[in-house]
Write a protein that holds these residues in place. Sequence first.
Motif, short mmCIF file in Angstrom:
data_model
loop_
_atom_site.label_atom_id
_atom_site.label_comp_id
_atom_site.label_asym_id
_atom_site.label_seq_id
_atom_site.Cartn_x
_atom_site.Cartn_y
_atom_site.Cartn_z
N ILE A 240 8.49 -5.54 12.79
CA ILE A 240 7.42 -6.22 13.52
C ILE A 240 6.32 -6.66 12.57
CG2 ILE A 240 5.56 -5.90 15.22
CD1 ILE A 240 7.44 -4.07 16.78
N SER A 241 5.93 -5.78 11.66
CA SER A 241 4.84 -6.12 10.75
C SER A 241 5.23 -7.26 9.81
CB SER A 241 4.39 -4.90 9.95
OG SER A 241 5.45 -4.37 9.18
N GLU A 242 6.48 -7.30 9.34
CA GLU A 242 6.91 -8.40 8.48
C GLU A 242 6.81 -9.73 9.22
OE1 GLU A 242 10.26 -6.84 5.35
OE2 GLU A 242 10.82 -6.81 7.47
N ILE A 243 7.19 -9.74 10.48
CA ILE A 243 7.17 -10.98 11.27
C ILE A 243 5.73 -11.42 11.52
CG2 ILE A 243 7.73 -12.00 13.50
CD1 ILE A 243 10.16 -9.99 13.53
N ILE A 244 4.89 -10.52 12.00
CA ILE A 244 3.51 -10.88 12.32
C ILE A 244 2.75 -11.29 11.06
CG2 ILE A 244 1.30 -9.98 13.13
CD1 ILE A 244 2.82 -8.36 15.20
N ASN A 245 2.92 -10.55 9.98
CA ASN A 245 2.20 -10.89 8.74
C ASN A 245 2.66 -12.22 8.18
OD1 ASN A 245 0.56 -8.61 8.68
ND2 ASN A 245 2.07 -7.39 7.57
N SER A 246 3.94 -12.55 8.33
CA SER A 246 4.43 -13.83 7.86
C SER A 246 3.82 -14.99 8.65
CB SER A 246 5.96 -13.89 7.96
OG SER A 246 6.45 -15.11 7.46
N VAL A 247 3.69 -14.81 9.96
CA VAL A 247 3.04 -15.82 10.80
C VAL A 247 1.61 -16.05 10.33
CG1 VAL A 247 2.20 -16.32 13.12
CG2 VAL A 247 4.49 -15.39 12.81
N ILE A 248 0.88 -14.98 10.11
CA ILE A 248 -0.52 -15.08 9.70
C ILE A 248 -0.64 -15.67 8.30
CG2 ILE A 248 -2.60 -13.75 9.15
CD1 ILE A 248 -1.69 -11.76 11.36
N ASN A 249 0.16 -15.17 7.36
CA ASN A 249 0.06 -15.61 5.97
C ASN A 249 0.46 -17.06 5.76
OD1 ASN A 249 -0.84 -13.06 5.21
ND2 ASN A 249 1.20 -12.33 4.67
#
Length: 278
Positions: A240-249
């Motif tokens: 989950i964190s990889e997906i959300i952080n990729s969206v933000i970054n």
Amino acid sequence: MKCLRSCQSNKWKQYNHICIQSNGRYSKMKDYSIQNKKAWEYNAYEFWVKQSGIPADRAKRDLENPTGMLKRYSNYFDTFNGIKVANICGSCGKKAVPLAILGAEVTVFDISEDNRKYALEVAAAAKVDLNFEIGDILEIDIEKYGNYFDVVFMEGGVLHYFHDIDEFMCIMYSLLKDNGKMICSDFHPFTKISDILNFEQPTMSYFSEEVFKGEMAHARFFEENIRAQMPKCSYRKYTISEIINSVINSGFTLRKFDEHPAWTNEKIPGEFTIVANK
């Protein structure tokens, strides 16, 4: 275009590319994309006919209730009429055709010629226009489609086909107009540690970064002798964190993160949907 430039970094260029011919033109595809293309062109048209009916029958159902055919995803669109939608890995057009019926200008991006054949036949039977671009999502023509779409939409298990989620999200960002919206719905990362959706795929540590070969989700519907011959896909599953952080970054502004119950057990999450704006 800050995000797009970052996608063209040395890290991106380190991947091997293979040139293939499609409709008389040559394009570059990563080696794992070649593997996935082989898998998604193995009896895919026959599978969609078996699962969804001949194109005319599928079109009839789409015309009768296009909003219903979109299921929960209809709630994430502010409007349909006149918007430009990029349907990423849109498969057989099961969501693209209803969107077109509702008035959207839809372009499907997908790797499978079999998917294209079925989708365009359904669209023709429904008497709607549908643009279908065959090729590697990572090789989309940004000169043509950059800053073009109002909505980028994907559902039904897409992210695990791409080994670098940051690269993928950068491309999604580049496709959208300013203030455009990404609707990204996918299988819940908990499926890494448990076969929640009964896809009969291997499980692993939740934090694993392993790239592995596995069957397509619909392989289990074939007879064993055919199933054994079907090419495998190359997967990389994310947390989950990889997906959300990729969206933000990648530059998106995250607006919503919803979790949805598994169709096998409503007490556990089986899917999620992210809504983000450029």
